[in-house]
Design an enzyme around this catalytic site. Sequence first.
Site, PDB file in Angstrom:
ATOM      1  N   SER A 283       0.639  -1.103   0.009  1.00  0.00           N
ATOM      2  CA  SER A 283       0.111  -0.064  -0.018  1.00  0.00           C
ATOM      3  C   SER A 283       0.522   1.516   0.088  1.00  0.00           C
ATOM      4  O   SER A 283       1.978   0.974   0.902  1.00  0.00           O
ATOM      5  CB  SER A 283      -0.744   0.068   1.289  1.00  0.00           C
ATOM      6  OG  SER A 283      -2.190   0.962   1.704  1.00  0.00           O
ATOM      7  N   ASP A 284       0.099   2.180  -0.965  1.00  0.00           N
ATOM      8  CA  ASP A 284       0.910   3.575  -1.041  1.00  0.00           C
ATOM      9  C   ASP A 284       0.948   3.985   0.270  1.00  0.00           C
ATOM     10  O   ASP A 284       0.153   3.977   1.233  1.00  0.00           O
ATOM     11  CB  ASP A 284       1.190   4.373  -1.595  1.00  0.00           C
ATOM     12  CG  ASP A 284       1.405   5.857  -2.059  1.00  0.00           C
ATOM     13  OD1 ASP A 284       2.423   5.740  -1.612  1.00  0.00           O
ATOM     14  OD2 ASP A 284       0.603   6.376  -2.596  1.00  0.00           O
ATOM     15  N   LYS A 285       1.289   5.267   0.730  1.00  0.00           N
ATOM     16  CA  LYS A 285       1.103   5.747   2.294  1.00  0.00           C
ATOM     17  C   LYS A 285       0.721   6.989   1.921  1.00  0.00           C
ATOM     18  O   LYS A 285      -0.422   7.237   2.961  1.00  0.00           O
ATOM     19  CB  LYS A 285       2.447   5.698   3.012  1.00  0.00           C
ATOM     20  CG  LYS A 285       2.415   6.850   4.612  1.00  0.00           C
ATOM     21  CD  LYS A 285       3.813   7.253   4.707  1.00  0.00           C
ATOM     22  CE  LYS A 285       4.093   8.844   4.519  1.00  0.00           C
ATOM     23  NZ  LYS A 285       3.124   9.960   4.830  1.00  0.00           N
TER      24      LYS A 285
END
Length: 965
Positions: A283-285
């Site tokens: 997941s991207d932050k």
Amino acid sequence: ASALLAQWGRNELEEKVTPSWLIYLKQLTAPMPIMIWLAAIIEAAIENWADMGILFGIQFVNATLGWYETTKAGNAVAALKASLKPQATAKRDGKWVNLDAALLVPGDLVLLGSGSNVPADCLINHGTIDVDQSALTGESLPVTMNAGDSAKMGSTVVRGETEATVEFTGRNTFFGKTANLLQQGGDEMGHLQKILLTIMAVLVLTSLTLCLTAFGYLLGRHTGFREALSFTVVLLVASIPIAIEIVCTTTLALGSRELSAHGAIVTRLAAIEDMAGMNMLCSDKTGTLTLNKMVIQDECPTYLPGVDRHQVLQTAALAAKWREPPRDALDTLVLGAADLPSLERHQQLDYMPFDARSKRTESTIRAPDGRMFKVSKGAPHIILGLLDPADAEQQGVRQAVEAHVKALGRRGIRALAVAQTDSPDGPWHMVGLLTFLDPPRPDTKRTIERALEFGVDVKMITGDHLLIAKETARVLGLGTNIQEPAHLPMVDAEGKAPKDLGKKYGKIIMEADGFAQVYPEHKYLIVEALRQNGFAVGMTGDGVNDAPALKRADVGVAVQGATDAARAAADIVLTQPGLSTIIEAIVVARSIFQRMQNFINYRIAATLQLLTFFFIAVFAFPPSKYMPPGELPPVRGGPRERRCGSDKLVKGGDAESEPGRTARGGEGSHKSGRALTPCRTGLDEEPWPSYFRMPVLMLMLITLLNDGTLISIGYDYVKPSHMPEKWNLPALFTTSIVLGMVACGSSLLLLWAALDSWNPDGIFQRWHIGGVQYGKITTMIYLKVSVSDFLTLFSARTHGGFFWSVRPSPLLLGAAGVALSLSTALASAWPRGHLDKQPVEGLAYGEYTLLPLWIWIYCIFWWFVQDALKVGVYWLMRKYNIFNINTHQLVNLREATSPEEPGRPLAAASVGLTETKLLQHRIANAVEALERMSGGFDRWEGWQGWEGLGCATRCICYYEMCGEQ
């Protein structure tokens, strides 16, 4: 401009769009349709036009349904993107005009103002602007740009206004250079396609082998070539799983509608199956795990006596234009948290705005009591520069501030310093530090825990700073093993990853909790390395920098508010905020997987039943051997008129038999001594064939009626697995073979009993059913196969449990009722006549009308036997771990079934991976709860809920809280 547009192309990335007609053509040229084309050509060659027409009908119905479901998902996303066409303000012919951003060319003069998107890679001509580049880099705070800096396409101006010159457009922009990455793997066959192709290949090869063997046998028995070929082709088409792809596609399409109700638009239907098996979520932050919005934290170091966080906030607000809309991101933060109504009586006499050189704001204020003073806010090191270096007391404050800033920095927390004077010309005093951070979404921590509960490991992949990434991971409970990508390789000039990427870096990536300070290529490489090691990888993101990884992942998920590039690369587009939608999508996807697996289990069993039944029947049960010799006794149900060779009408059963002639069976033939009619007319005059076959129309009715109504399996009730789904084809085929062989054996037994019905010692005679005409035998087998087929589905859908362990949906029951009612009605009332030159007759004709009922009772009996054997086979497989049926779910790799899987070095390490992290989450939650609840207790033993905790949790919590073993 026109010449440059022709030279450089439109300012947009080329998106491959498959024409609708090509999608339809692909539906007609897949492996299964090719089999049907060949069968139809053979039927046309032997001039069997009716069968050819039926095959053509099946072909185009399947193709049309598949085309419709495939194009519909793409149309939904196209509608979503229709309102997002970017515009630009450019100077053309000496005038500022708004035009389509796709028409910009290098050299265009464009206007960049607050709130506008940067339409291409542009060089700033003069002035200063703040640009939000979070979609490109993952950095939450805006970046200040001055003359000569390059603003990238896809970023947004949040403050200031300037003119800029377009430098690069389209594929030559910063994002355009990632186009090669987006194209990698685009034509790779999906996992579901591989599975279906494997299943169909096994079934087709089995069908071809048995059908060709039967064809050779029939030719050896002096059957005509055309007749033998026609039978073989029809049997082949009936046995191969014609509808397996269309039913799977429809099941996925129904599932995509269910997902859309949860806020997820599916752009690639097969991604639903991939999501069901997904065991690794990267997941991207920024904007995905977090809000992509800076929020002031509760932590606030102060340096003046009696000052608290509220007073620091009020002072910071005085250092801004609090009566006007916020000028930048920091003003938005401060003014959004301050108590502005309490500042109404303050007067701002002078204001110095923020600029790139001073890096602070300053206000001169008159308080309600008339006292005048100055306030300032800015970067800590800038504000520290205002303090008097000769003041010893200020030296202590300086050291305290520097220590706090350093400690906050280690946790990735940013700080805004606030200072004030006591008079307009007095010395500066440090008031305090406001801390701010891009906080996690409220549901993110619980979402991560739920993902672990479902066997999905979560890793954070961000372009933000390492310290910020570690703090975010700590708050979310992801772990603190956040790596930098320095040790990862880079892609080659063609945008391809190293072939040994997974082998060299797979273990490091698997053990890491996340990665920080990564570029788009790194995200792509991390996903690729995990895929090479057998993980089914999901990737979530919202920015341009996420697009290559979204494209390469097994399941690319573009979150709400994602850029156009991210949506184009993703398989699933979320329309609701947060990651909780993904967990709902996982549950729905696993339910859909169960439905598909149930159908395929049934379809294999039904195919094997039909194929082996006709194959064995051709060799073992030639009807001509069972035909009554000489005369045909009267039909069960009473006398009827028959026309003899002399054209004299006699009553069947009442005429005298010729001397010396006897018959095998028939009601009263040998017991009552009644004479039998020595003549046959109509259907009874024809000799029974040398091999058993079923008319093409009946076979197609079984296929279409049963498979057609089985589309309702998309609404069936199922129990989604708590671990990622994966196919165990050997176990699936074993179960299907058991189901199919029981159904086949019972059909062969019924065929033998029906053919032998004229034998005085036969079962039918002993049970007083009497002899059955050949036309009714054909119809009887049609009903038996139809009923067995559907009852097999209800056994196939529960796998290791009995058929009543999971109740079917009302829609499936209704569809089954309709199909079985139609089959029973057709078998009972089929008109007397011929189909494909063989007699057929309804089972309800004549006085004896109970044959359909007996067949139903017979099918239900064997259904219970079939279901019990299925449960027994699963018990044996689980007891002895046959086909790794126990370990294949424990190994959290999609392509591995045991910890010692050859060529899968991470198979053993994947066992218990998510369970360990989930335990750590729950222990941390328990400790946190105990800390909150134990404040009023002198001794732990006083807490009433202590015994409710598990042993491991008690031990660890006791150790953590008391520091005792």
